[in-house]
Scaffold this active site. Structure first.
Site, mmCIF file in Angstrom:
data_model
loop_
_atom_site.group_PDB
_atom_site.id
_atom_site.type_symbol
_atom_site.label_atom_id
_atom_site.label_comp_id
_atom_site.label_asym_id
_atom_site.label_seq_id
_atom_site.Cartn_x
_atom_site.Cartn_y
_atom_site.Cartn_z
ATOM 1 C CB CYS A 43 -1.032 -0.162 1.206
ATOM 2 S SG CYS A 43 -2.026 1.306 1.275
ATOM 3 C CG ASP B 43 -0.800 3.975 5.350
ATOM 4 O OD1 ASP B 43 0.106 4.503 6.119
ATOM 5 O OD2 ASP B 43 -2.059 4.142 5.485
ATOM 6 N NE ARG C 23 -0.901 4.581 8.842
ATOM 7 C CZ ARG C 23 -1.883 4.176 8.982
ATOM 8 N NH1 ARG C 23 -2.377 4.352 10.396
ATOM 9 N NH2 ARG C 23 -2.898 3.941 7.793
ATOM 10 C CG HIS D 70 -1.775 -1.117 5.542
ATOM 11 N ND1 HIS D 70 -2.358 -0.256 6.517
ATOM 12 C CD2 HIS D 70 -1.885 -0.682 4.484
ATOM 13 C CE1 HIS D 70 -2.881 0.855 5.934
ATOM 14 N NE2 HIS D 70 -2.486 0.415 4.730
ATOM 15 C CB CYS E 63 -5.807 -0.713 4.400
ATOM 16 S SG CYS E 63 -5.651 0.009 2.670
HETATM 17 CO CO CO Z 1 -3.437 1.377 3.124
#
Ligand code: CO
Length: 215
Positions: free
Chosen positions: A48, A50, A52, A104, A107
């Site tokens: 992803c 993202d 993190r 994750h 999400c």
């Molecule tokens: Co995500």
């Protein structure tokens, strides 16, 4: 004021780069000189976007060890030229041995897909996740808490995207010539840092439906 904030943000990045340059300069192994000549990673990571879930930090791998493609909610669709190009290069040029689709928990893309809220163009991208929901609606609807529903769909989405990768002509052709290639589904727990293997690994055509396995 606005400009000052922007400048500070950029300075932080460049300062960080100075630290990295020091590390490269003080490295005695010669690995950066080696890396400057080319790469030979054994793993393709599809994760992803993202902020993190950085692939290298999460897996304790160094530059040169993981080829990475990331998009919102780690979606692998057969019409995405960017994903297909990464996959083709990784499988046919770099000859990676493992592909990891890493979702994750928590999400944002999956959470949004489970809602009726409009976010803009991204809604069309998230339709791919709504499609996964549609395949498992009964199971997901039976879960009470929104968080648990999302986490279940995160796992199911990874499984679906692993399947999608398996059915690409790129992976099919690699398996056809017995090129060693394993495709794994994993999920990251951000709060513990754990990378959880969903035990959903494919190494051949065998368990795919008949129509998916090209002759
Ligand atoms: Co995500």
């Amino acid at each position: 004021m606005h400009n000052k904030e922007l400048k500070l943000g950029l300075e932080k990045i460049l300062e960080g780069n100075n630290c990295w340059m020091d590390l490269v300069k003080n490295d005695k192994t010669g690995r950066f000189q080696q890396l400057a000549k080319g790469q030979n990673p054994e793993i393709l990571w599809i994760g992803c976007a993202d902020s993190r879930v950085p692939a290298n930090e999460l897996t304790g791998t160094k530059p040169g060890e993981v080829f990475v493609h990331r998009n919102i909610a780690n979606i692998c669709v057969h019409s995405d030229m960017s994903m297909l190009s990464v996959l083709d290069y990784a499988v046919n040029v770099l000859k990676v041995k493992h592909i990891i689709v890493a979702g994750h928990y928590g999400c944002g893309g999956v959470t949004a897909a489970l809602s009726r809220q409009q976010y803009g163009i991204i809604d069309n991208w998230l339709c791919h996740i709504k499609d996964v929901y549609r395949l498992h609606a009964k199971e997901i609807d039976a879960i009470e808490s929104m968080e648990a529903k999302t986490d279940k769909l995160v796992e199911l989405n990874v499984r679906e995207q692993v399947f999608n990768l398996c059915t690409t002509s790129i992976v099919q052709n690699a398996w056809k010539i017995d090129q060693p290639l394993a495709i794994h589904g994993m999920v990251i727990n951000i709060s513990t840092g754990q990378l959880i293997d969903l035990n959903n690994t494919f190494i051949s055509n065998e368990s795919l439906g008949k129509v998916f396995a090209f002759k």
